[in-house]
Design a protein around this motif. Structure first.
Motif, PDB file in Angstrom:
ATOM      1  N   SER A  72       1.073  -1.511   0.318  1.00 54.50           N
ATOM      2  CA  SER A  72       0.020   0.001  -0.292  1.00 54.50           C
ATOM      3  C   SER A  72       0.831   1.385   0.095  1.00 54.50           C
ATOM      4  O   SER A  72       0.480   2.680  -0.827  1.00 54.50           O
ATOM      5  CB  SER A  72      -0.817   0.186   1.160  1.00 54.50           C
ATOM      6  OG  SER A  72       0.034  -0.147   2.210  1.00 54.50           O
ATOM      7  N   LEU A  73       1.602   0.879   0.762  1.00 59.50           N
ATOM      8  CA  LEU A  73       3.083   2.241   0.845  1.00 59.50           C
ATOM      9  C   LEU A  73       3.108   2.612  -0.686  1.00 59.50           C
ATOM     10  O   LEU A  73       3.858   4.329  -0.757  1.00 59.50           O
ATOM     11  CB  LEU A  73       4.144   1.850   1.100  1.00 59.50           C
ATOM     12  CG  LEU A  73       3.955   1.677   3.119  1.00 59.50           C
ATOM     13  CD1 LEU A  73       4.741   1.103   3.594  1.00 59.50           C
ATOM     14  CD2 LEU A  73       3.248   3.026   3.675  1.00 59.50           C
ATOM     15  N   SER A  74       3.664   2.146  -1.825  1.00 54.55           N
ATOM     16  CA  SER A  74       3.819   2.655  -3.204  1.00 54.55           C
ATOM     17  C   SER A  74       2.327   2.448  -4.286  1.00 54.55           C
ATOM     18  O   SER A  74       2.795   3.121  -4.923  1.00 54.55           O
ATOM     19  CB  SER A  74       4.841   1.629  -3.808  1.00 54.55           C
ATOM     20  OG  SER A  74       3.705   0.050  -4.290  1.00 54.55           O
ATOM     21  N   ILE A  75       1.639   3.139  -3.562  1.00 52.26           N
ATOM     22  CA  ILE A  75       0.109   3.277  -3.801  1.00 52.26           C
ATOM     23  C   ILE A  75      -0.098   5.165  -3.829  1.00 52.26           C
ATOM     24  O   ILE A  75      -0.591   4.684  -2.809  1.00 52.26           O
ATOM     25  CB  ILE A  75      -1.240   2.553  -3.693  1.00 52.26           C
ATOM     26  CG1 ILE A  75      -0.746   0.672  -3.618  1.00 52.26           C
ATOM     27  CG2 ILE A  75      -2.303   2.860  -4.735  1.00 52.26           C
ATOM     28  CD1 ILE A  75       0.029   0.616  -4.489  1.00 52.26           C
ATOM     29  N   PRO A  76      -0.475   5.574  -5.014  1.00 50.91           N
ATOM     30  CA  PRO A  76      -0.458   6.945  -4.937  1.00 50.91           C
ATOM     31  C   PRO A  76      -2.215   6.636  -4.459  1.00 50.91           C
ATOM     32  O   PRO A  76      -3.062   6.717  -5.187  1.00 50.91           O
ATOM     33  CB  PRO A  76      -0.480   7.724  -6.088  1.00 50.91           C
ATOM     34  CG  PRO A  76       1.017   6.468  -7.119  1.00 50.91           C
ATOM     35  CD  PRO A  76       0.274   5.004  -6.706  1.00 50.91           C
ATOM     36  N   ILE A 102       7.614   5.488   0.067  1.00 54.88           N
ATOM     37  CA  ILE A 102       7.360   6.703   0.577  1.00 54.88           C
ATOM     38  C   ILE A 102       7.493   8.349  -0.123  1.00 54.88           C
ATOM     39  O   ILE A 102       6.257   8.992  -0.819  1.00 54.88           O
ATOM     40  CB  ILE A 102       7.470   7.109   2.323  1.00 54.88           C
ATOM     41  CG1 ILE A 102       6.322   5.697   2.278  1.00 54.88           C
ATOM     42  CG2 ILE A 102       6.324   8.063   2.511  1.00 54.88           C
ATOM     43  CD1 ILE A 102       7.326   5.447   3.842  1.00 54.88           C
ATOM     44  N   GLN A 103       8.693   8.904   0.036  1.00 54.61           N
ATOM     45  CA  GLN A 103       9.060   9.785  -1.352  1.00 54.61           C
ATOM     46  C   GLN A 103       8.473  10.384  -1.833  1.00 54.61           C
ATOM     47  O   GLN A 103       8.000  10.625  -2.753  1.00 54.61           O
ATOM     48  CB  GLN A 103      10.649  10.476  -0.271  1.00 54.61           C
ATOM     49  CG  GLN A 103      11.098  10.902   0.521  1.00 54.61           C
ATOM     50  CD  GLN A 103      10.048  11.947   1.581  1.00 54.61           C
ATOM     51  OE1 GLN A 103       9.886  12.744   0.930  1.00 54.61           O
ATOM     52  NE2 GLN A 103       9.603  11.583   2.041  1.00 54.61           N
ATOM     53  N   GLN A 104       8.482   8.978  -2.949  1.00 53.61           N
ATOM     54  CA  GLN A 104       8.239   8.562  -5.073  1.00 53.61           C
ATOM     55  C   GLN A 104       7.214   8.925  -4.818  1.00 53.61           C
ATOM     56  O   GLN A 104       6.582   9.579  -5.786  1.00 53.61           O
ATOM     57  CB  GLN A 104       9.426   7.175  -4.928  1.00 53.61           C
ATOM     58  CG  GLN A 104       9.095   7.639  -6.821  1.00 53.61           C
ATOM     59  CD  GLN A 104       9.386   6.236  -6.883  1.00 53.61           C
ATOM     60  OE1 GLN A 104       9.180   4.706  -6.390  1.00 53.61           O
ATOM     61  NE2 GLN A 104      10.295   6.328  -8.077  1.00 53.61           N
ATOM     62  N   THR A 105       6.151   8.398  -3.991  1.00 49.67           N
ATOM     63  CA  THR A 105       4.740   7.650  -4.033  1.00 49.67           C
ATOM     64  C   THR A 105       4.106   9.369  -3.898  1.00 49.67           C
ATOM     65  O   THR A 105       3.850   9.179  -4.201  1.00 49.67           O
ATOM     66  CB  THR A 105       4.356   6.481  -3.138  1.00 49.67           C
ATOM     67  OG1 THR A 105       4.907   5.921  -3.203  1.00 49.67           O
ATOM     68  CG2 THR A 105       3.022   7.023  -3.109  1.00 49.67           C
ATOM     69  N   LYS A 106       4.720  10.100  -2.604  1.00 49.79           N
ATOM     70  CA  LYS A 106       4.204  11.575  -2.895  1.00 49.79           C
ATOM     71  C   LYS A 106       4.919  12.341  -3.513  1.00 49.79           C
ATOM     72  O   LYS A 106       3.366  13.199  -3.943  1.00 49.79           O
ATOM     73  CB  LYS A 106       4.989  11.900  -1.073  1.00 49.79           C
ATOM     74  CG  LYS A 106       4.498  10.963   0.220  1.00 49.79           C
ATOM     75  CD  LYS A 106       5.414  12.097   1.360  1.00 49.79           C
ATOM     76  CE  LYS A 106       4.651  11.889   2.315  1.00 49.79           C
ATOM     77  NZ  LYS A 106       5.065  12.776   3.436  1.00 49.79           N
ATOM     78  N   ARG A 107       5.210  12.338  -4.673  1.00 49.86           N
ATOM     79  CA  ARG A 107       6.037  12.646  -5.684  1.00 49.86           C
ATOM     80  C   ARG A 107       4.943  13.003  -6.772  1.00 49.86           C
ATOM     81  O   ARG A 107       3.868  13.365  -6.907  1.00 49.86           O
ATOM     82  CB  ARG A 107       7.609  13.266  -5.829  1.00 49.86           C
ATOM     83  CG  ARG A 107       7.579  13.021  -5.558  1.00 49.86           C
ATOM     84  CD  ARG A 107       9.793  13.148  -6.401  1.00 49.86           C
ATOM     85  NE  ARG A 107      10.306  11.759  -6.681  1.00 49.86           N
ATOM     86  CZ  ARG A 107      10.981  10.954  -5.690  1.00 49.86           C
ATOM     87  NH1 ARG A 107      11.436  12.187  -4.041  1.00 49.86           N
ATOM     88  NH2 ARG A 107      11.431  10.060  -5.909  1.00 49.86           N
ATOM     89  N   HIS A 108       4.153  10.971  -6.425  1.00 50.86           N
ATOM     90  CA  HIS A 108       3.119  11.076  -7.640  1.00 50.86           C
ATOM     91  C   HIS A 108       2.052  11.673  -7.487  1.00 50.86           C
ATOM     92  O   HIS A 108       1.134  12.047  -8.139  1.00 50.86           O
ATOM     93  CB  HIS A 108       3.519   8.924  -7.290  1.00 50.86           C
ATOM     94  CG  HIS A 108       3.909   8.410  -8.021  1.00 50.86           C
ATOM     95  ND1 HIS A 108       5.166   8.879  -9.439  1.00 50.86           N
ATOM     96  CD2 HIS A 108       4.837   7.460  -7.936  1.00 50.86           C
ATOM     97  CE1 HIS A 108       6.001   8.030  -9.782  1.00 50.86           C
ATOM     98  NE2 HIS A 108       6.021   7.332  -8.635  1.00 50.86           N
ATOM     99  N   VAL A 109       1.570  11.327  -5.751  1.00 42.74           N
ATOM    100  CA  VAL A 109       0.208  11.920  -5.208  1.00 42.74           C
ATOM    101  C   VAL A 109       0.670  13.028  -6.354  1.00 42.74           C
ATOM    102  O   VAL A 109      -0.448  14.145  -6.672  1.00 42.74           O
ATOM    103  CB  VAL A 109       0.594  12.200  -3.235  1.00 42.74           C
ATOM    104  CG1 VAL A 109      -0.739  13.024  -3.138  1.00 42.74           C
ATOM    105  CG2 VAL A 109       0.376  10.563  -3.669  1.00 42.74           C
ATOM    106  N   GLU A 110       1.258  14.555  -5.763  1.00 45.03           N
ATOM    107  CA  GLU A 110       1.933  15.913  -5.742  1.00 45.03           C
ATOM    108  C   GLU A 110       1.741  16.311  -7.343  1.00 45.03           C
ATOM    109  O   GLU A 110       0.263  17.000  -7.740  1.00 45.03           O
ATOM    110  CB  GLU A 110       2.747  15.770  -5.221  1.00 45.03           C
ATOM    111  CG  GLU A 110       3.012  16.252  -3.649  1.00 45.03           C
ATOM    112  CD  GLU A 110       1.995  17.593  -3.336  1.00 45.03           C
ATOM    113  OE1 GLU A 110       1.411  18.724  -3.995  1.00 45.03           O
ATOM    114  OE2 GLU A 110       1.573  16.699  -2.183  1.00 45.03           O
TER     115      GLU A 110
END
Length: 224
Positions: A72-76, A102-110
């Motif tokens: 789940s941590l890799s899912i934006p 987590i940092q990479q996923t946060k970038r995907h979210v943004e």
């Protein structure tokens, strides 16, 4: 619907009515089906992942629970920060050990937030139709998701036709993506069948359905 189903399955698992209850394997199968269908949905997937994690805690299988958490941590998802807060209350070490993911996923979210806001502005209250501006936003969203994972693009396309079910353009674009980008003629045929049920008088959809059926039959003959 999927979320309601697995909530009902958990209630049966916890009930005393053994003739109706689900066992652990059946529940896990239901959850895997749920995440395969909606586990990549940007605005709704978090509820499914959280329930899956809670279920593994209910089963007292914390190794399996942590595997689900890691996935789940890799899912934006839209509420990714609240998801992290929830995970931190369960297993802080797992959050720390996956900091780069987590940092990479946060970038995907943004990257996705401006598109979600644009959809709210241009596609809300359309009563099933689709404007040209709204269609361009959906196309941008699909292109972005395709770069990360074609399955995420399909999830966006499902959202599009769910919101714009009387748009011939939306259905044709979905079917074209499946045939051109992922060569999935069987799924494209299913999409076009759904489209025709919504728009039975659409000449373009009927033609696309026939053409896709012909290509699918051709692919069957060419299989070794």
């Amino acid at each position: 619907i999927i979320l309601n189903y697995i909530q009902y399955a958990i209630q049966l698992y916890e009930s005393d009515h053994t003739e109706l209850s689900f066992d652990v394997d059946e529940l896990r199968f239901a959850f895997e089906y749920a995440v395969s269908k909606a586990g990549l949905h940007f605005t709704r997937a978090n509820s499914i992942w959280k329930l899956y994690i809670e279920a593994e805690s209910l089963f007292n299988d914390f190794i399996k629970r942590d595997e689900i958490i890691t996935r789940s941590l890799s899912i934006p998802v839209l509420d990714y920060d609240s998801h992290l807060e929830y995970i931190s209350t369960l297993t802080p070490n797992l959050v720390q050990n996956n900091s780069s993911v987590i940092q990479q996923t946060k970038r995907h979210v943004e990257e996705r937030l401006p598109l979600e806001n644009a959809l709210i502005q241009r596609c809300a209250h359309t009563h099933g139709s689709l404007s040209s501006d709204g269609f361009q936003v959906w196309k941008q969203y699909v292109n972005l998701e395709h770069q990360l994972n074609p399955n995420r693009a399909v999830c966006v396309l499902e959202r599009m036709v769910a919101s714009h079910f009387i748009s011939e353009q939306a259905w044709l674009y979905y079917a074209k993506y499946l045939t051109v980008e992922v060569s999935d003629y069987k799924s494209a045929l299913s999409v076009l069948s759904r489209a025709i049920r919504n728009l039975p008088l659409s000449h373009e959809l009927v033609v696309a359905h026939i053409q896709t059926l012909e290509r699918l039959k051709t692919s069957w003959f060419l299989e070794p």
